[in-house]
Every structure is written in C-alpha cells, then in structure tokens.
Scaffold this motif. Structure first.
Motif, PDB file in Angstrom:
ATOM      1  N   MET A 197       0.838  -1.168   0.000  1.00 21.12           N
ATOM      2  CA  MET A 197       0.000   0.000   0.000  1.00 21.12           C
ATOM      3  C   MET A 197       0.887   1.236   0.000  1.00 21.12           C
ATOM      4  O   MET A 197       1.881   1.291   0.696  1.00 21.12           O
ATOM      5  CB  MET A 197      -0.897  -0.027   1.224  1.00 21.12           C
ATOM      6  CG  MET A 197      -1.699   1.216   1.406  1.00 21.12           C
ATOM      7  SD  MET A 197      -2.862   1.033   2.729  1.00 21.12           S
ATOM      8  CE  MET A 197      -4.345   1.181   1.818  1.00 21.12           C
ATOM      9  N   PHE A 198       0.533   2.245  -0.772  1.00 19.55           N
ATOM     10  CA  PHE A 198       1.288   3.478  -0.854  1.00 19.55           C
ATOM     11  C   PHE A 198       0.566   4.553  -0.046  1.00 19.55           C
ATOM     12  O   PHE A 198      -0.639   4.704  -0.135  1.00 19.55           O
ATOM     13  CB  PHE A 198       1.438   3.922  -2.307  1.00 19.55           C
ATOM     14  CG  PHE A 198       2.213   2.943  -3.114  1.00 19.55           C
ATOM     15  CD1 PHE A 198       1.573   2.067  -3.968  1.00 19.55           C
ATOM     16  CD2 PHE A 198       3.581   2.878  -3.009  1.00 19.55           C
ATOM     17  CE1 PHE A 198       2.281   1.161  -4.704  1.00 19.55           C
ATOM     18  CE2 PHE A 198       4.298   1.974  -3.744  1.00 19.55           C
ATOM     19  CZ  PHE A 198       3.651   1.101  -4.595  1.00 19.55           C
ATOM     20  N   PHE A 199       1.349   5.299   0.728  1.00 21.66           N
ATOM     21  CA  PHE A 199       0.798   6.362   1.545  1.00 21.66           C
ATOM     22  C   PHE A 199       1.275   7.698   1.011  1.00 21.66           C
ATOM     23  O   PHE A 199       2.433   7.829   0.630  1.00 21.66           O
ATOM     24  CB  PHE A 199       1.263   6.221   2.998  1.00 21.66           C
ATOM     25  CG  PHE A 199       0.836   4.946   3.638  1.00 21.66           C
ATOM     26  CD1 PHE A 199      -0.473   4.745   4.022  1.00 21.66           C
ATOM     27  CD2 PHE A 199       1.749   3.930   3.853  1.00 21.66           C
ATOM     28  CE1 PHE A 199      -0.864   3.562   4.611  1.00 21.66           C
ATOM     29  CE2 PHE A 199       1.362   2.754   4.432  1.00 21.66           C
ATOM     30  CZ  PHE A 199       0.052   2.565   4.819  1.00 21.66           C
ATOM     31  N   LEU A 205      -9.051   3.459  13.897  1.00 16.50           N
ATOM     32  CA  LEU A 205      -9.768   3.567  12.628  1.00 16.50           C
ATOM     33  C   LEU A 205      -9.507   4.893  11.916  1.00 16.50           C
ATOM     34  O   LEU A 205     -10.044   5.138  10.846  1.00 16.50           O
ATOM     35  CB  LEU A 205     -11.280   3.408  12.863  1.00 16.50           C
ATOM     36  CG  LEU A 205     -11.721   2.143  13.581  1.00 16.50           C
ATOM     37  CD1 LEU A 205     -13.217   2.172  13.834  1.00 16.50           C
ATOM     38  CD2 LEU A 205     -11.335   0.918  12.801  1.00 16.50           C
ATOM     39  N   SER A 206      -8.651   5.724  12.496  1.00 15.46           N
ATOM     40  CA  SER A 206      -8.424   7.064  11.944  1.00 15.46           C
ATOM     41  C   SER A 206      -7.556   7.072  10.694  1.00 15.46           C
ATOM     42  O   SER A 206      -7.471   8.090  10.022  1.00 15.46           O
ATOM     43  CB  SER A 206      -7.779   7.952  13.010  1.00 15.46           C
ATOM     44  OG  SER A 206      -6.465   7.487  13.292  1.00 15.46           O
ATOM     45  N   TYR A 221      -2.512  -0.462  10.995  1.00 14.66           N
ATOM     46  CA  TYR A 221      -3.252   0.619  10.363  1.00 14.66           C
ATOM     47  C   TYR A 221      -4.570   0.076   9.837  1.00 14.66           C
ATOM     48  O   TYR A 221      -4.763  -1.123   9.725  1.00 14.66           O
ATOM     49  CB  TYR A 221      -2.442   1.329   9.266  1.00 14.66           C
ATOM     50  CG  TYR A 221      -2.027   0.461   8.109  1.00 14.66           C
ATOM     51  CD1 TYR A 221      -2.790   0.398   6.948  1.00 14.66           C
ATOM     52  CD2 TYR A 221      -0.864  -0.282   8.170  1.00 14.66           C
ATOM     53  CE1 TYR A 221      -2.402  -0.386   5.884  1.00 14.66           C
ATOM     54  CE2 TYR A 221      -0.456  -1.068   7.104  1.00 14.66           C
ATOM     55  CZ  TYR A 221      -1.227  -1.121   5.969  1.00 14.66           C
ATOM     56  OH  TYR A 221      -0.843  -1.897   4.918  1.00 14.66           O
ATOM     57  N   PHE A 222      -5.464   0.981   9.558  1.00 16.40           N
ATOM     58  CA  PHE A 222      -6.793   0.618   9.059  1.00 16.40           C
ATOM     59  C   PHE A 222      -6.952   1.221   7.677  1.00 16.40           C
ATOM     60  O   PHE A 222      -6.833   2.422   7.484  1.00 16.40           O
ATOM     61  CB  PHE A 222      -7.878   1.163   9.996  1.00 16.40           C
ATOM     62  CG  PHE A 222      -9.252   0.683   9.661  1.00 16.40           C
ATOM     63  CD1 PHE A 222      -9.691  -0.551  10.116  1.00 16.40           C
ATOM     64  CD2 PHE A 222     -10.107   1.450   8.892  1.00 16.40           C
ATOM     65  CE1 PHE A 222     -10.967  -0.998   9.806  1.00 16.40           C
ATOM     66  CE2 PHE A 222     -11.379   1.007   8.583  1.00 16.40           C
ATOM     67  CZ  PHE A 222     -11.805  -0.220   9.044  1.00 16.40           C
ATOM     68  N   ASP A 223      -7.181   0.356   6.695  1.00 10.52           N
ATOM     69  CA  ASP A 223      -7.508   0.890   5.371  1.00 10.52           C
ATOM     70  C   ASP A 223      -9.030   0.830   5.222  1.00 10.52           C
ATOM     71  O   ASP A 223      -9.750   0.584   6.172  1.00 10.52           O
ATOM     72  CB  ASP A 223      -6.743   0.174   4.251  1.00 10.52           C
ATOM     73  CG  ASP A 223      -7.137  -1.286   4.096  1.00 10.52           C
ATOM     74  OD1 ASP A 223      -7.994  -1.767   4.855  1.00 10.52           O
ATOM     75  OD2 ASP A 223      -6.587  -1.938   3.206  1.00 10.52           O
ATOM     76  N   ARG A 224      -9.530   1.018   4.066  1.00 10.60           N
ATOM     77  CA  ARG A 224     -10.978   1.141   3.885  1.00 10.60           C
ATOM     78  C   ARG A 224     -11.768  -0.111   4.227  1.00 10.60           C
ATOM     79  O   ARG A 224     -12.933  -0.042   4.561  1.00 10.60           O
ATOM     80  CB  ARG A 224     -11.271   1.522   2.442  1.00 10.60           C
ATOM     81  CG  ARG A 224     -10.848   2.920   2.146  1.00 10.60           C
ATOM     82  CD  ARG A 224     -11.097   3.256   0.708  1.00 10.60           C
ATOM     83  NE  ARG A 224      -9.863   3.862   0.236  1.00 10.60           N
ATOM     84  CZ  ARG A 224      -9.390   3.765  -0.971  1.00 10.60           C
ATOM     85  NH1 ARG A 224     -10.032   3.084  -1.876  1.00 10.60           N
ATOM     86  NH2 ARG A 224      -8.274   4.347  -1.299  1.00 10.60           N
TER      87      ARG A 224
END
Length: 133
Positions: free
Chosen positions: A1-3, A39-40, A58-61
């Motif tokens: 995943m890219f941030f 969840l932020s 981390y939480f993605d969609r």
C-alpha cells in the motif's frame, strides 16, 4: 500500500509490547494506551522488548492491516530509556526501518571483521540440511 508522504500520521508506542498480539490486541493498545482511534487511518508502531521486531497497525478502507518486520541482527532502537510514546513523521519511520535512529550517530549494528576473516581463512565441513516437516 502506498501512503501520501505528507499526510500520514505515525504514532510510536514507547514501551515494549508482546509480539504475540495481533489485530485486536494492537487495536486495544492503540485505544487504551495511546488514547487514539485505530480507525483514523494513522500508522501505529509497536516493538518488542529486545527491539528486534516491529509491528505496524493501520486501518484501510476494508479492515485492519498489520505489517511486521524482524531483524536478523541489530536493534531498531538502542535504549528503551530514551524511547517514549510520540508522534513522528513518515520519513522518521522509514529511517527507523533502515536502521537509522534520528539523533544518533551510530548504525544499529556493527560488522565484526575478525569473525569474517576467520570464517574465510579456514575451510569448513559441509553442514547437513535439516528437512522441514
């Protein structure tokens, strides 16, 4: 995943964590110890007592993600007395993953040249290979 580099928030937990914790345990630590909402969309970084293993929650969609890294030699941080719970930049996390502590001049590990020279200079017997079950 890219941030996106400038928009990601990274939170480092400044105490050792049992690395047997997974999604729910790390999310509970984030809520109760860090006082943040997992969840932020921020990254929450946890390390074990020896600072040789790191987990990032981390939480993605669609759900929680846990990313883990274990070092073969060296440590992520050199001294737990200097570690504290804090927010840090995405760049600092990338440096930490590469073995560079911000504010320190030394790398996280040293290569012992005597050991390498002694291994190269003497022949060794073949090592039997253990079969995996």
């Amino acid at each position: 995943m890219f941030f996106p580099e400038g928009q990601i928030r990274v939170h480092l937990y400044g105490r050792p964590v049992d690395m047997r914790c997974s999604f729910d345990g790390l999310a509970a630590l984030t809520r109760h110890e860090l006082g943040a909402d997992p969840l932020s969309g921020g990254l929450y970084v946890f390390m074990n007592r020896r600072a040789t293993q790191m987990k990032v929650l981390y939480f993605d969609r669609s759900g929680y993600c846990v990313w883990s890294k274990r070092l073969e030699s060296g440590r992520f941080i050199s001294d737990w007395r200097e570690a504290r719970t804090r927010s840090m930049e995405w760049v600092e996390l990338k440096l930490l993953l590469e073995g560079i502590e911000v504010g320190r001049q030394r790398k996280r590990y040293r290569l012992i040249t005597f050991f390498i020279i002694s291994l190269v200079s003497r022949p060794q017997a073949p090592v039997p290979i253990a079969r995996a079950c």
